[in-house]
Design a protein around this motif. Structure first.
Motif, PDB file in Angstrom:
ATOM      1  N   LEU A  30      12.290  22.956 -32.847  1.00  0.00           N
ATOM      2  CA  LEU A  30      13.103  21.786 -33.161  1.00  0.00           C
ATOM      3  C   LEU A  30      13.444  20.999 -31.900  1.00  0.00           C
ATOM      4  O   LEU A  30      13.434  19.767 -31.909  1.00  0.00           O
ATOM      5  CB  LEU A  30      14.385  22.213 -33.880  1.00  0.00           C
ATOM      6  N   GLY A  31      13.726  21.687 -30.813  1.00  0.00           N
ATOM      7  CA  GLY A  31      14.000  21.018 -29.542  1.00  0.00           C
ATOM      8  C   GLY A  31      12.797  20.236 -29.044  1.00  0.00           C
ATOM      9  O   GLY A  31      12.929  19.107 -28.564  1.00  0.00           O
ATOM     10  N   ILE A  32      11.615  20.825 -29.162  1.00  0.00           N
ATOM     11  CA  ILE A  32      10.393  20.130 -28.746  1.00  0.00           C
ATOM     12  C   ILE A  32      10.156  18.908 -29.620  1.00  0.00           C
ATOM     13  O   ILE A  32       9.770  17.840 -29.127  1.00  0.00           O
ATOM     14  CB  ILE A  32       9.192  21.098 -28.791  1.00  0.00           C
ATOM     15  N   ALA A  33      10.403  19.032 -30.920  1.00  0.00           N
ATOM     16  CA  ALA A  33      10.208  17.902 -31.826  1.00  0.00           C
ATOM     17  C   ALA A  33      11.166  16.759 -31.495  1.00  0.00           C
ATOM     18  O   ALA A  33      10.775  15.586 -31.493  1.00  0.00           O
ATOM     19  CB  ALA A  33      10.396  18.343 -33.269  1.00  0.00           C
ATOM     20  N   VAL A  34      12.414  17.086 -31.190  1.00  0.00           N
ATOM     21  CA  VAL A  34      13.388  16.051 -30.827  1.00  0.00           C
ATOM     22  C   VAL A  34      12.996  15.394 -29.506  1.00  0.00           C
ATOM     23  O   VAL A  34      13.043  14.170 -29.370  1.00  0.00           O
ATOM     24  CB  VAL A  34      14.804  16.649 -30.763  1.00  0.00           C
ATOM     25  N   ALA A  35      12.591  16.192 -28.526  1.00  0.00           N
ATOM     26  CA  ALA A  35      12.170  15.639 -27.234  1.00  0.00           C
ATOM     27  C   ALA A  35      10.946  14.737 -27.395  1.00  0.00           C
ATOM     28  O   ALA A  35      10.853  13.680 -26.761  1.00  0.00           O
ATOM     29  CB  ALA A  35      11.865  16.772 -26.254  1.00  0.00           C
ATOM     30  N   LEU A  36      10.026  15.125 -28.246  1.00  0.00           N
ATOM     31  CA  LEU A  36       8.842  14.312 -28.494  1.00  0.00           C
ATOM     32  C   LEU A  36       9.214  12.998 -29.167  1.00  0.00           C
ATOM     33  O   LEU A  36       8.680  11.933 -28.812  1.00  0.00           O
ATOM     34  CB  LEU A  36       7.846  15.092 -29.355  1.00  0.00           C
ATOM     35  N   ALA A  37      10.141  13.052 -30.113  1.00  0.00           N
ATOM     36  CA  ALA A  37      10.580  11.821 -30.782  1.00  0.00           C
ATOM     37  C   ALA A  37      11.262  10.876 -29.797  1.00  0.00           C
ATOM     38  O   ALA A  37      11.038   9.662 -29.839  1.00  0.00           O
ATOM     39  CB  ALA A  37      11.527  12.168 -31.925  1.00  0.00           C
ATOM     40  N   VAL A  38      12.071  11.411 -28.901  1.00  0.00           N
ATOM     41  CA  VAL A  38      12.732  10.579 -27.886  1.00  0.00           C
ATOM     42  C   VAL A  38      11.698   9.979 -26.939  1.00  0.00           C
ATOM     43  O   VAL A  38      11.781   8.800 -26.577  1.00  0.00           O
ATOM     44  CB  VAL A  38      13.783  11.412 -27.118  1.00  0.00           C
ATOM     45  N   ALA A  39      10.710  10.761 -26.542  1.00  0.00           N
ATOM     46  CA  ALA A  39       9.667  10.259 -25.647  1.00  0.00           C
ATOM     47  C   ALA A  39       8.846   9.155 -26.305  1.00  0.00           C
ATOM     48  O   ALA A  39       8.525   8.147 -25.666  1.00  0.00           O
ATOM     49  CB  ALA A  39       8.755  11.414 -25.217  1.00  0.00           C
TER      50      ALA A  39
END
Length: 52
Positions: A30-39
């Motif tokens: 979930l953290g990776i998915a959120v970071a990817l969405a922000v990027a």
């Protein structure tokens, strides 16, 4: 009632067990998915600023 812990009855179903939280793998994903969405959002903002 928690619909995700039993076939039809949620936690009211005796065979469903106690349930539980999410694992560390789920939290990391979930953290990776959120970071990817922000990027991706930042990238689109940058491209929008570059295009006249």
């Amino acid at each position: 009632m928690d619909f995700f812990d039993g076939e039809t009855g949620g936690r009211d179903e005796p065979a469903a067990g106690a349930g539980g939280g999410c694992s560390r793998v789920t939290a990391v994903l979930l953290g990776i998915a959120v970071a990817l969405a922000v990027a991706v959002a930042a990238l689109f903002d940058l491209v929008r600023d570059l295009v006249p």
